[in-house]
Design a protein around this motif. Sequence first.
Motif, PDB file in Angstrom:
ATOM      1  N   ARG A  42      45.784 -13.937  99.326  1.00 32.80           N
ATOM      2  CA  ARG A  42      44.472 -14.491  99.680  1.00 32.80           C
ATOM      3  C   ARG A  42      43.399 -13.406  99.701  1.00 32.80           C
ATOM      4  NH1 ARG A  42      45.804 -18.444  98.333  1.00 32.80           N
ATOM      5  NH2 ARG A  42      43.853 -18.186  97.236  1.00 32.80           N
ATOM      6  N   ASP A  43      43.820 -12.150  99.807  1.00 28.63           N
ATOM      7  CA  ASP A  43      42.845 -11.063  99.778  1.00 28.63           C
ATOM      8  C   ASP A  43      42.182 -10.941  98.413  1.00 28.63           C
ATOM      9  OD1 ASP A  43      43.293 -10.436 102.404  1.00 28.63           O
ATOM     10  OD2 ASP A  43      44.747  -8.845 101.982  1.00 28.63           O
ATOM     11  N   ASP A  44      42.744 -11.610  97.419  1.00 32.43           N
ATOM     12  CA  ASP A  44      42.152 -11.583  96.080  1.00 32.43           C
ATOM     13  C   ASP A  44      41.067 -12.634  95.906  1.00 32.43           C
ATOM     14  OD1 ASP A  44      43.500  -9.443  95.062  1.00 32.43           O
ATOM     15  OD2 ASP A  44      45.060 -10.598  94.047  1.00 32.43           O
ATOM     16  N   ASP A  45      40.733 -13.361  96.962  1.00 32.51           N
ATOM     17  CA  ASP A  45      39.667 -14.371  96.868  1.00 32.51           C
ATOM     18  C   ASP A  45      38.358 -13.751  96.397  1.00 32.51           C
ATOM     19  OD1 ASP A  45      41.421 -16.300  97.680  1.00 32.51           O
ATOM     20  OD2 ASP A  45      40.578 -16.541  99.694  1.00 32.51           O
ATOM     21  N   TYR A  46      38.102 -12.509  96.839  1.00 28.85           N
ATOM     22  CA  TYR A  46      36.851 -11.839  96.475  1.00 28.85           C
ATOM     23  C   TYR A  46      36.693 -11.744  94.966  1.00 28.85           C
ATOM     24  CZ  TYR A  46      39.207  -7.640  94.817  1.00 28.85           C
ATOM     25  OH  TYR A  46      39.970  -6.772  94.088  1.00 28.85           O
ATOM     26  N   PHE A  47      37.830 -11.572  94.250  1.00 26.83           N
ATOM     27  CA  PHE A  47      37.777 -11.390  92.803  1.00 26.83           C
ATOM     28  C   PHE A  47      37.328 -12.674  92.124  1.00 26.83           C
ATOM     29  CE2 PHE A  47      39.732 -10.960  88.554  1.00 26.83           C
ATOM     30  CZ  PHE A  47      39.199  -9.737  88.188  1.00 26.83           C
ATOM     31  N   ALA A  48      37.956 -13.798  92.491  1.00 26.79           N
ATOM     32  CA  ALA A  48      37.590 -15.090  91.899  1.00 26.79           C
ATOM     33  C   ALA A  48      36.158 -15.473  92.270  1.00 26.79           C
ATOM     34  CB  ALA A  48      38.560 -16.176  92.361  1.00 26.79           C
ATOM     35  N   GLU A  49      35.805 -15.303  93.548  1.00 25.21           N
ATOM     36  CA  GLU A  49      34.461 -15.662  93.995  1.00 25.21           C
ATOM     37  C   GLU A  49      33.409 -14.777  93.331  1.00 25.21           C
ATOM     38  OE1 GLU A  49      34.596 -15.368  98.212  1.00 25.21           O
ATOM     39  OE2 GLU A  49      36.182 -16.858  98.416  1.00 25.21           O
ATOM     40  N   GLY A  50      33.716 -13.492  93.182  1.00 24.71           N
ATOM     41  CA  GLY A  50      32.769 -12.573  92.551  1.00 24.71           C
ATOM     42  C   GLY A  50      32.530 -12.899  91.088  1.00 24.71           C
ATOM     43  N   LEU A  51      33.597 -13.282  90.368  1.00 25.22           N
ATOM     44  CA  LEU A  51      33.436 -13.662  88.967  1.00 25.22           C
ATOM     45  C   LEU A  51      32.533 -14.882  88.834  1.00 25.22           C
ATOM     46  CD1 LEU A  51      37.037 -13.243  87.465  1.00 25.22           C
ATOM     47  CD2 LEU A  51      35.113 -11.646  87.349  1.00 25.22           C
ATOM     48  N   ALA A  52      32.692 -15.834  89.754  1.00 26.04           N
ATOM     49  CA  ALA A  52      31.857 -17.042  89.711  1.00 26.04           C
ATOM     50  C   ALA A  52      30.393 -16.697  89.951  1.00 26.04           C
ATOM     51  CB  ALA A  52      32.347 -18.046  90.743  1.00 26.04           C
ATOM     52  N   LEU A  53      30.116 -15.798  90.901  1.00 25.74           N
ATOM     53  CA  LEU A  53      28.732 -15.417  91.186  1.00 25.74           C
ATOM     54  C   LEU A  53      28.103 -14.695  90.001  1.00 25.74           C
ATOM     55  CD1 LEU A  53      28.996 -14.217  94.893  1.00 25.74           C
ATOM     56  CD2 LEU A  53      27.881 -16.279  94.034  1.00 25.74           C
ATOM     57  N   GLU A  54      28.863 -13.813  89.363  1.00 21.30           N
ATOM     58  CA  GLU A  54      28.345 -13.119  88.187  1.00 21.30           C
ATOM     59  C   GLU A  54      28.070 -14.109  87.054  1.00 21.30           C
ATOM     60  OE1 GLU A  54      27.720  -9.518  87.981  1.00 21.30           O
ATOM     61  OE2 GLU A  54      27.696 -10.198  90.056  1.00 21.30           O
ATOM     62  N   MET A  55      28.965 -15.094  86.896  1.00 24.14           N
ATOM     63  CA  MET A  55      28.768 -16.120  85.872  1.00 24.14           C
ATOM     64  C   MET A  55      27.519 -16.940  86.177  1.00 24.14           C
ATOM     65  SD  MET A  55      29.829 -17.517  83.068  1.00 24.14           S
ATOM     66  CE  MET A  55      31.510 -16.863  82.925  1.00 24.14           C
ATOM     67  N   HIS A  56      27.356 -17.313  87.439  1.00 24.94           N
ATOM     68  CA  HIS A  56      26.184 -18.093  87.845  1.00 24.94           C
ATOM     69  C   HIS A  56      24.905 -17.355  87.494  1.00 24.94           C
ATOM     70  CE1 HIS A  56      22.934 -19.142  90.643  1.00 24.94           C
ATOM     71  NE2 HIS A  56      23.411 -20.370  90.601  1.00 24.94           N
ATOM     72  N   ASP A  57      24.818 -16.082  87.855  1.00 25.98           N
ATOM     73  CA  ASP A  57      23.600 -15.316  87.620  1.00 25.98           C
ATOM     74  C   ASP A  57      23.344 -15.108  86.128  1.00 25.98           C
ATOM     75  OD1 ASP A  57      23.245 -15.229  90.309  1.00 25.98           O
ATOM     76  OD2 ASP A  57      23.887 -13.151  90.567  1.00 25.98           O
ATOM     77  N   ALA A  58      24.424 -14.923  85.358  1.00 28.86           N
ATOM     78  CA  ALA A  58      24.260 -14.735  83.915  1.00 28.86           C
ATOM     79  C   ALA A  58      23.723 -16.006  83.263  1.00 28.86           C
ATOM     80  CB  ALA A  58      25.587 -14.326  83.276  1.00 28.86           C
ATOM     81  N   LEU A  59      24.283 -17.154  83.613  1.00 27.53           N
ATOM     82  CA  LEU A  59      23.829 -18.421  83.032  1.00 27.53           C
ATOM     83  C   LEU A  59      22.429 -18.779  83.515  1.00 27.53           C
ATOM     84  CD1 LEU A  59      27.100 -20.558  83.252  1.00 27.53           C
ATOM     85  CD2 LEU A  59      26.090 -19.508  81.221  1.00 27.53           C
ATOM     86  N   ALA A  60      22.118 -18.420  84.765  1.00 27.59           N
ATOM     87  CA  ALA A  60      20.784 -18.711  85.288  1.00 27.59           C
ATOM     88  C   ALA A  60      19.704 -17.936  84.543  1.00 27.59           C
ATOM     89  CB  ALA A  60      20.724 -18.375  86.779  1.00 27.59           C
ATOM     90  N   GLY A  61      20.091 -16.859  83.875  1.00 25.73           N
ATOM     91  CA  GLY A  61      19.133 -16.075  83.107  1.00 25.73           C
ATOM     92  C   GLY A  61      18.899 -16.579  81.696  1.00 25.73           C
ATOM     93  N   VAL A  62      19.558 -17.684  81.301  1.00 24.49           N
ATOM     94  CA  VAL A  62      19.419 -18.225  79.946  1.00 24.49           C
ATOM     95  C   VAL A  62      18.236 -19.184  79.895  1.00 24.49           C
ATOM     96  CG1 VAL A  62      20.525 -19.596  78.145  1.00 24.49           C
ATOM     97  CG2 VAL A  62      21.879 -17.981  79.491  1.00 24.49           C
ATOM     98  N   GLN A  63      17.272 -18.895  79.022  1.00 25.34           N
ATOM     99  CA  GLN A  63      16.122 -19.767  78.860  1.00 25.34           C
ATOM    100  C   GLN A  63      16.571 -21.134  78.352  1.00 25.34           C
ATOM    101  OE1 GLN A  63      13.018 -19.316  79.625  1.00 25.34           O
ATOM    102  NE2 GLN A  63      12.830 -17.108  79.975  1.00 25.34           N
TER     103      GLN A  63
END
Length: 466
Positions: free
Chosen positions: A172-193
Amino acid sequence: MLTRAIAQLRAVLEDDVQQPRYIQTRHALGYRFIGQLETTAPAAMAETESAAGEGGRDASPIAASSTPPTIAEPATAELAAAGIPAPDVDAPVAAVDAASATRDGTETHDPLGDERSAQQAHAHMHRWWIPVALLGVMVAAASLWNDRAPATDDRVPASIAVMPFVNLGNDRDDDYFAEGLALEMHDALAGVQGLTVAAEMSPAAAANRETDLKALGKRLGVASVLDASVRREGARVRISARLADTATGYTLWSKTYDHQVDGVFATQTEIAEEVVRSLLGAIPGRRQALARRLAPTRNVAAFDAYLRGLQQLRLSAVDGDLEQAIGLFKQALAADAGFALAQAGICRSELFRFEALRDAGAYGRALQSCARAEKMDPGLDEVALALGNLHHARGEFDLAIRQYARAEANPASKADAYLGMAKAYAGQDRQEQARDYFERARKLRPDDASLLSTIGYWQYSTNHLD
């Protein structure tokens, strides 16, 4: 809408978008039917080809072609459901046999030739009705989709919600990895015009959301949802991602990646590209921006420490540890001295110390950290937002507005920039401008509880109690 019709057709045919057998995506062009067909009258075709080879009759291009691999015929039920009648391949066909004509132009009756012609026409018709019917299904599916969508539907066509990625590992200590990937994906897609992305959602909030895709899409006002599971075991990571349509519940695209951890950057970029391609079409000009956002460093140890630091920063208001967050960001910088996002993480952590914990010395440290991050990457919107917040906390509202205006240019940070500008205008007692920017932020994030709470407090403070 055609994209969704194609996705539905692929689902019926059980076609893989990565290794298509029937429908191929031609980027920037459209779609192509690539299924290879087999006639149901091989004997008649063989006889025709044999006759053509002997020069006894003119060979048609179809008859002369090599025999392709077999394709299963699409179910007639699917065609009927789409309102397309299956062609009657047994209908009589009128044909003139070229071999039955004499050199002087008169015609002779050749019963065997008539039978062969009918068989050949029958075979040709059966050979070519399938792609025509498939094309009809595409058109009908698109039409049915348009007819089915309610006129009052408020979902944004090119829009998506990125759900928190789920950790399937035993630790369960690896939750940060999955959650962090999702946040990076969110921010990357949010930058698409051209692509509207719903506000990021915490794992706790996602757990209480509707499991029904249609209800989720309606609530969030999005046309699609991206979710993924992550399993990390030692040096390997397995990511299974899926893009689903919220109107139908159908999967538009899905794929599983299994590789070494250092391949996570390429995987994230590929997932983002597939999402953008599915919702907006071809992505020339966007690929580099996505890769730059999703691969902020090529050092896996630095990226891992950065994601751990982000988790502590996100949890800082509850049970996170700011000291640990700053230590992890510094650890990331030790592995990659040019990792601007890690430096911005220190800036944000010190800012939180200054604002929430009333740590006077944190202001200078935050200002210094932000300046370093800005020098590493002048276009980093995290830095512009942090500097805006710093100036706002000091009552330097004009300087704050200037920094928020910088961040506004990036779609990924537009909502936060609007919120910052609203609070800065409120601080200057320019309430009409504040109202305007609060409303702009709310339209971008209508389901963001933190933003709604901020607006509610502003309404209360200006005596708009209702």
